[in-house]
Write an enzyme that holds these catalytic residues in place. Structure first.
Site, PDB file in Angstrom:
ATOM      1  N   GLU A 159       0.799  -1.238   0.000  1.00 28.58           N
ATOM      2  CA  GLU A 159       0.000   0.000   0.000  1.00 28.58           C
ATOM      3  C   GLU A 159       0.830   1.286   0.000  1.00 28.58           C
ATOM      4  OE1 GLU A 159      -2.826  -0.299   3.195  1.00 28.58           O
ATOM      5  OE2 GLU A 159      -3.795  -2.048   2.321  1.00 28.58           O
ATOM      6  N   GLU A 273      -6.138 -10.689  -1.665  1.00 29.07           N
ATOM      7  CA  GLU A 273      -7.005 -10.456  -0.498  1.00 29.07           C
ATOM      8  C   GLU A 273      -8.474 -10.349  -0.911  1.00 29.07           C
ATOM      9  OE1 GLU A 273      -5.618  -7.212   1.979  1.00 29.07           O
ATOM     10  OE2 GLU A 273      -3.511  -7.728   1.659  1.00 29.07           O
TER      11      GLU A 273
HETATM   12  C1  XIL Z   1      -6.577  -6.174   8.021  1.00 35.61           C
HETATM   13  C2  XIL Z   1      -6.973  -7.292   8.953  1.00 35.61           C
HETATM   14  O1  XIL Z   1      -7.918  -8.110   8.309  1.00 35.61           O
HETATM   15  C3  XIL Z   1      -7.548  -6.743  10.230  1.00 35.61           C
HETATM   16  O2  XIL Z   1      -7.758  -7.772  11.182  1.00 35.61           O
HETATM   17  C4  XIL Z   1      -6.612  -5.697  10.816  1.00 35.61           C
HETATM   18  O3  XIL Z   1      -7.205  -5.121  11.969  1.00 35.61           O
HETATM   19  C5  XIL Z   1      -6.294  -4.638   9.795  1.00 35.61           C
HETATM   20  O4  XIL Z   1      -5.742  -5.251   8.663  1.00 35.61           O
HETATM   21  N1  XIL Z   1      -5.043  -4.699   3.415  1.00 35.61           N
HETATM   22  C6  XIL Z   1      -4.065  -5.486   3.952  1.00 35.61           C
HETATM   23  C7  XIL Z   1      -4.372  -6.356   5.118  1.00 35.61           C
HETATM   24  O5  XIL Z   1      -2.970  -5.562   3.395  1.00 35.61           O
HETATM   25  O6  XIL Z   1      -3.266  -6.535   5.948  1.00 35.61           O
HETATM   26  C8  XIL Z   1      -5.535  -5.803   5.900  1.00 35.61           C
HETATM   27  O7  XIL Z   1      -5.850  -6.715   6.945  1.00 35.61           O
HETATM   28  C9  XIL Z   1      -6.708  -5.546   5.005  1.00 35.61           C
HETATM   29  C10 XIL Z   1      -6.355  -4.528   3.952  1.00 35.61           C
END
Ligand code: XIL
Length: 475
Positions: A159, A273
């Protein structure tokens, strides 16, 4: 099995029926096994409940049978692995690696350099370039070194690009960018590669599925990948997180275009994701059509994934709607493949249909592991006559064999029954859990299935005293 015996009450005394039925409804075929035949990885996270041994028993059973790549939802992030400066905690990550090794599952490491989930002590060094470079290098050296050879692929940077329509680096709110500048990305890739030269190294981000328009994140990332490749920065993959909503209908095509652009640069695109959420307010009001639509979108992503030769991993951000960051943080709901009771949703069947519709021999893989091109394409097998009794020699089966003299064949939405001397009388469809979903009289040897939701079913045809079953993919 309850269903099996009731369905075949009449003939259930023979062992053949049980065997034939079981293979039709196969627990032997999973989205994992189908992905593996195609040289691909399908995965999901292990969530905090799993790490804390506070998860329903179904979770792990489903996880290891249906998925072959895994990622920790939070437990390999910076704040989890280095909570205090130079004090590392690998306990939870080690637990995941042991689980993955025991079950022959590939591990994604997530994530090394990210502006979020960074511990407070790092932020205390805000603006101190030399110190932050040392901190980041030490983190990468230690964490990547600890899991060297065990993590197949790292999200080296997560990100780092600004939000949509504002192409450029995320210049605010990132301790790494603000303190070091864009060179933190290049350095992170080089340092990770130096420690584990065999690991694949990804740049991972969200909103990449919005397409490669001017000033879009995807276009910006393509430009950076070009630059990295030109400069010898060891990037091998891009991850598109793909947290989308049910209304985002154009996103599969955008991902396809993005994959093609990265293929030209020799870089793999992974879906890392995926979740396809409904607005939270719709909870409790969703019906079959909504879940079918969700399934259709999942299927479109899987189709793209299987058709683009430089895509390797298809990872969903959660297994069951009972545990999902969508409800907890995103104002969305029910975005995953299994419902809150761990029942597979239509989205699961859609993914299976997509896998089965892409013969293994035609799916290319970006990975160098030997792909079993001799694997049978079950879609093809399903449309031909199969004598399930062939290998069985018991008397009961010998008697039944003569009855299996017809073929069922699906063309579009019409099911044709051919080759039987007795007139086919009824056709029934069952979902993959064995629940009856359709039954109709058979006119002129065919049945119209136009009202059946796309998915994977088992069809049973009766003709005279015989009945015959096989799997049917309806699309
Ligand atoms: C999220 C998790 O699912 C949550 O439990 C945590 O509180 C925050 O992070 N992008 C990413 C992930 O790269 O690491 C994120 O995961 C969701 C968005």
């Amino acid at each position: 099995m309850r269903f099996i015996s009731s369905l075949f009450g009449i003939l259930a005394s023979t062992s053949f029926i049980g065997a034939g039925f079981t293979s039709a409804f196969a627990a032997d075929e999973t989205i994992r096994s189908l992905a593996e035949e195609r040289g691909r990885f399908i995965g999901t996270i292990l969530n905090s409940e799993w790490f804390n041994d506070n998860i329903e028993p179904e979770f792990e059973e489903i996880h290891k049978t249906q998925f072959n790549v895994v990622v920790a939802e939070n437990e390999m992030k910076f704040d989890a692995t280095e909570p205090k400066e130079n004090v590392f905690n690998y306990t939870k990550g080690d637990k995941m690696i042991a689980y993955a090794q025991a079950n022959n599952i590939r591990v994604r490491g997530h994530a090394l350099a990210w502006h979020s989930q960074v511990p407070g002590w790092v932020n205390d060094y805000k603006g101190q370039k030399e110190k932050l470079l040392k901190v980041l290098k030490n983190h990468i050296d230690s964490v990547v070194g600890h899991w060297k050879g065990k993590v197949a692929e790292w999200d080296v940077v997560n990100e780092a690009v600004n939000d949509e329509y504002n192409a450029g680096w995320r210049s605010q709110g990132s301790v790494w960018y603000e303190g070091i500048g864009a060179e933190f990305l290049d350095s992170a890739f080089v340092w990770t590669h130096a420690i584990d030269p065999k690991a694949e190294l990804c740049y991972n981000d969200y909103s990449l599925e919005w397409g490669m328009r001017e000033k879009s994140k995807a276009s910006f990332v393509v430009e950076q990948v070009k630059r990295w490749k030109k400069n010898g920065i060891p990037i091998t993959c891009v991850g598109t997180q793909t947290h989308i909503e049910i209304a985002h209908e154009t996103t599969p095509q955008n991902v396809r275009d993005f994959a093609k652009a990265l293929a030209e640069l020799g870089v793999t695109l992974n879906i890392t994701e995926l979740d396809i959420g409904f607005p939270k307010g719709s909870a409790g009001k969703l019906g079959a059509a909504d879940y079918a639509k969700q399934g259709h979108l999942y299927r479109q992503f899987m189709d793209v994934f299987l058709e683009e030769p430089n895509m390797g991993e298809f990872v969903i951000w959660g297994l069951t709607d009972a545990h999902s960051w969508l409800d907890e943080q995103q104002g969305k709901t029910e975005g995953l493949l299994y419902d809150k009771q761990y029942k597979p949703k239509p989205a699961f069947d859609s993914i299976m249909v997509s896998l089965k519709s892409h013969p293994a021999a035609e799916v290319k893989t970006p990975y160098t592991f030997a792909k079993d091109t001799t694997a049978n394409d079950t879609t093809v097998r399903d449309t031909t006559v199969t004598d399930t009794t062939a290998k069985d020699t018991s008397n009961a089966i010998a008697k039944l064999r003569g009855l299996q003299k017809f073929t069922i064949h699906l063309a579009g939405r019409t099911l044709f029954i051919t080759g039987t001397s007795a007139k086919p009388s009824t056709v029934e469809l069952f979902d993959m859990q064995g629940r009856p979903v359709f039954s109709a009289k058979c006119e002129n040897g065919s049945v119209d299935l136009k009202n059946i939701t796309e998915g994977l079913y088992v069809a049973r045809v009766h003709a005279g005293s015989a009945s015959y079953m096989q799997r049917a993919v309806i699309k």
